[in-house]
Enzyme design. Sequence first.
Site, short mmCIF file in Angstrom:
data_model
loop_
_atom_site.label_atom_id
_atom_site.label_comp_id
_atom_site.label_asym_id
_atom_site.label_seq_id
_atom_site.Cartn_x
_atom_site.Cartn_y
_atom_site.Cartn_z
N GLY A 104 -8.90 4.17 6.72
CA GLY A 104 -8.98 5.42 7.43
C GLY A 104 -7.32 5.69 6.86
O GLY A 104 -6.66 7.11 7.05
N PHE A 105 -7.10 4.70 8.27
CA PHE A 105 -5.50 5.42 8.16
C PHE A 105 -4.43 3.70 8.08
O PHE A 105 -4.96 2.68 7.80
CB PHE A 105 -5.10 5.20 9.71
N GLY A 106 -3.41 3.89 7.00
CA GLY A 106 -2.39 2.97 7.68
C GLY A 106 -2.06 2.51 9.23
O GLY A 106 -1.73 3.19 10.03
N GLY A 107 -0.70 1.21 9.59
CA GLY A 107 -0.66 0.88 10.71
C GLY A 107 -1.41 0.63 11.72
O GLY A 107 -1.47 0.08 12.63
N GLY A 137 0.82 -2.15 4.08
CA GLY A 137 1.64 -0.94 4.23
C GLY A 137 2.55 -1.12 4.92
O GLY A 137 3.41 -0.96 4.69
N MET A 177 -12.60 -5.73 4.50
CA MET A 177 -11.14 -4.87 5.47
C MET A 177 -11.28 -5.23 6.88
O MET A 177 -11.70 -5.53 7.49
CB MET A 177 -12.20 -3.14 5.71
N MET A 190 -11.89 5.19 -1.14
CA MET A 190 -12.76 5.33 0.14
C MET A 190 -13.67 6.51 0.28
O MET A 190 -12.62 8.13 0.35
CB MET A 190 -11.32 5.75 1.11
N ASP A 204 -7.62 -5.87 3.69
CA ASP A 204 -6.95 -4.83 3.33
C ASP A 204 -6.91 -4.25 4.95
O ASP A 204 -7.83 -4.28 5.96
CB ASP A 204 -7.71 -4.02 3.24
N GLY A 205 -5.67 -4.29 5.77
CA GLY A 205 -5.56 -3.35 6.93
C GLY A 205 -4.51 -4.64 8.00
O GLY A 205 -5.51 -6.07 8.08
N GLY A 206 -3.37 -4.09 8.65
CA GLY A 206 -3.11 -4.78 10.10
C GLY A 206 -2.34 -5.99 8.87
O GLY A 206 -1.95 -7.20 9.89
N HIS A 257 -7.97 2.06 -4.43
CA HIS A 257 -9.21 1.77 -3.57
C HIS A 257 -9.49 2.30 -3.17
O HIS A 257 -9.17 3.86 -2.76
CB HIS A 257 -8.13 0.88 -2.42
N HIS A 259 -0.72 -0.82 -4.40
CA HIS A 259 -2.34 -1.01 -3.16
C HIS A 259 -2.19 0.89 -3.43
O HIS A 259 -1.65 1.21 -2.91
CB HIS A 259 -2.72 -1.27 -2.63
N ASP A 315 -4.76 3.92 -1.79
CA ASP A 315 -5.98 4.46 -1.23
C ASP A 315 -6.41 5.86 -1.27
O ASP A 315 -5.70 6.15 -1.07
CB ASP A 315 -5.35 3.93 0.02
N SER A 374 0.74 -1.39 -0.21
CA SER A 374 -0.04 0.09 -0.25
C SER A 374 1.08 1.19 0.60
O SER A 374 1.27 1.47 1.06
CB SER A 374 -1.07 -0.58 1.19
N MET A 385 -8.79 8.86 -0.86
CA MET A 385 -9.82 9.51 0.82
C MET A 385 -9.76 9.87 0.37
O MET A 385 -9.09 11.29 0.03
CB MET A 385 -9.08 8.94 2.19
#
Length: 217
Positions: A141-144, A196, A136, A67, A174-176, A65, A32, A34, A7, A36
């Site tokens: 909204g946020f990485g990490g 990411g 998701m 958002m 997507d995410g974590g 993606h 990827h 993102d 990402s 937003m």
Amino acid sequence: MALIAPSILSANFLNLEQDINMINNSEADWFHLDVMDGRFVPNITFGMPVIAAMKPKAQKTFDVHLMIVEPEKYIEGFAKAGADILTVHIEASTHLHRSLQIIKANGMKAGVALNPHTPVHLLTDIIEDIDLVCMMSVNPGFGGQKFIERTYQKIRDLKQLINERAANTLIEIDGGVTLANAGLLIDAGADVLVAGNTVFSSPDPVDTIKRLKQVGK
Ligand code: DX5
Ligand code: ZN
């Protein structure tokens, strides 16, 4: 073996070309991206001009993606910017079927993203029309952020729906995503892993991508 999609949200925005080259020279499969809007999610990132500027330098599939609210307004714009796969959120799409048709008519693969609270069964009557489900595993909204454990069951439920209907839909998480949970995600049915923070905060991103790629081999 899953497809790996680093990402760009976690890349160095001051030197995107360096990170584009890193991904080009790695075993990653997709970029990827993102997008937003500060309305669908509480953050603002980048849009069409940045994606269009990246496109000539990038040698892999652009997985975009969205958002954003009213994603249908921008489908043609993202096609022109260079998106190969365009994903809209089900929660932001009143006429999802129509949006997917327009995405395909613009020469892209069509993706649908689900927020963590959105049940898989909402896809029952549209799964055959979806090329990619972006599930998701954090709130967008946020990485990490920390991975939400409920995701494993949602992947299994989605895989069952896809198999029952003999659909050709890919499951993207997507995410974590980390080196620790990638194997469990693939076992549950994931086809594509977005990463990411795991890639870009590691000391050797190319090696981390290689290790993600080796998981489940
Ligand atoms: C979150 C984005 C993700 C994000 C993932 O809203 O959709 O693609 O970049 O970042 P990590 O892998 O750091 O959780
Ligand atoms: Zn994303």
